[in-house]
Motif scaffolding. Sequence first.
Motif, PDB file in Angstrom:
ATOM      1  N   TRP A  78       0.868  -1.192   0.000  1.00 39.26           N
ATOM      2  CA  TRP A  78       0.000   0.000   0.000  1.00 39.26           C
ATOM      3  C   TRP A  78       0.892   1.225   0.000  1.00 39.26           C
ATOM      4  O   TRP A  78       2.026   1.181   0.514  1.00 39.26           O
ATOM      5  N   ARG A 190      -2.643  -9.147   1.366  1.00 39.00           N
ATOM      6  CA  ARG A 190      -3.775  -8.534   0.675  1.00 39.00           C
ATOM      7  C   ARG A 190      -4.760  -7.927   1.681  1.00 39.00           C
ATOM      8  O   ARG A 190      -5.240  -6.801   1.484  1.00 39.00           O
ATOM      9  N   GLU A 194      -5.675  -3.993   1.912  1.00 37.70           N
ATOM     10  CA  GLU A 194      -7.064  -3.550   1.750  1.00 37.70           C
ATOM     11  C   GLU A 194      -7.532  -2.759   2.957  1.00 37.70           C
ATOM     12  O   GLU A 194      -8.272  -1.769   2.815  1.00 37.70           O
ATOM     13  N   SER A 195      -7.114  -3.158   4.141  1.00 39.60           N
ATOM     14  CA  SER A 195      -7.459  -2.411   5.340  1.00 39.60           C
ATOM     15  C   SER A 195      -6.859  -1.006   5.298  1.00 39.60           C
ATOM     16  O   SER A 195      -7.524  -0.024   5.623  1.00 39.60           O
ATOM     17  N   GLY A 197      -6.015   0.616   2.569  1.00 39.04           N
ATOM     18  CA  GLY A 197      -6.646   1.331   1.470  1.00 39.04           C
ATOM     19  C   GLY A 197      -8.044   1.820   1.793  1.00 39.04           C
ATOM     20  O   GLY A 197      -8.529   2.771   1.168  1.00 39.04           O
ATOM     21  N   ALA A 198      -8.701   1.188   2.757  1.00 36.68           N
ATOM     22  CA  ALA A 198     -10.048   1.618   3.131  1.00 36.68           C
ATOM     23  C   ALA A 198     -10.064   3.035   3.685  1.00 36.68           C
ATOM     24  O   ALA A 198     -11.113   3.694   3.690  1.00 36.68           O
ATOM     25  N   VAL A 203      -3.907   0.595  -3.013  1.00 37.54           N
ATOM     26  CA  VAL A 203      -3.612  -0.801  -2.695  1.00 37.54           C
ATOM     27  C   VAL A 203      -2.903  -1.425  -3.893  1.00 37.54           C
ATOM     28  O   VAL A 203      -3.392  -1.358  -5.019  1.00 37.54           O
ATOM     29  N   LEU A 206      -2.845  -6.893  -4.807  1.00 37.84           N
ATOM     30  CA  LEU A 206      -4.158  -7.332  -5.265  1.00 37.84           C
ATOM     31  C   LEU A 206      -4.190  -8.793  -5.692  1.00 37.84           C
ATOM     32  O   LEU A 206      -5.254  -9.372  -5.856  1.00 37.84           O
TER      33      LEU A 206
END
Length: 208
Positions: A78, A190, A194-195, A197-198, A203, A206
């Motif tokens: 990230w 991943r 994703e956490s 990127g929230a 991110v 992928l």
Amino acid sequence: MATPATPQEPSAFVRRLPTGERLPLPAGSVADWETFPFDGELQVKRLQPPVLPEPARHGEDGPEQCRTCLKPVTEALWADDHWRLDAIGTESRLPAVVMLQPRGHYDLTDLPTERATELGPLLQRAERAVLGLDGVARVHVNRWGDGAAHLHFWLLARPSGLLQLRGTFLPVWEELLPPVPDEERRRAHRLIAESMGAEGGTVYALNP
């Protein structure tokens, strides 16, 4: 990058030390701790003489020779405009080991005020992301800085229930445990990305 003055002669502290001798292992030392990873007779190494001036750390000469600066941001898990979160190597022996680093070539002493203001919330955010993995009890955040001049914080996931891995020896245990299966390691990366990127940023982890 600002660097402290490099001593040319041993300090008073170093001159007092019994260089070349074996240090005694005191009663109640780390070898008696429940978390100490090794068993059997232990002997302290001889104390080596100081090396002055110290050799330059990797990246000390600037971003042109810095591994972090040269690493494409697309290889991060990230990143945003100023920070990146990277996986370490291609193998892990803990549920996760990741590294938070500024994208600019700074150490802690010359980290701009704007970046320093972001650091605390980002470390919290990264810790929450790692804690979100299944079976993680704690996240150890470490900063040593003896090998590389580019500021970097290690975040190591301590597995739930493994009380023997608590505390300062977790990085040592990380060298000793069996490797995490690749599929499980990539899935953890991943989920962490994703956490992160929230709450903003991009991110990059992928792939399953």
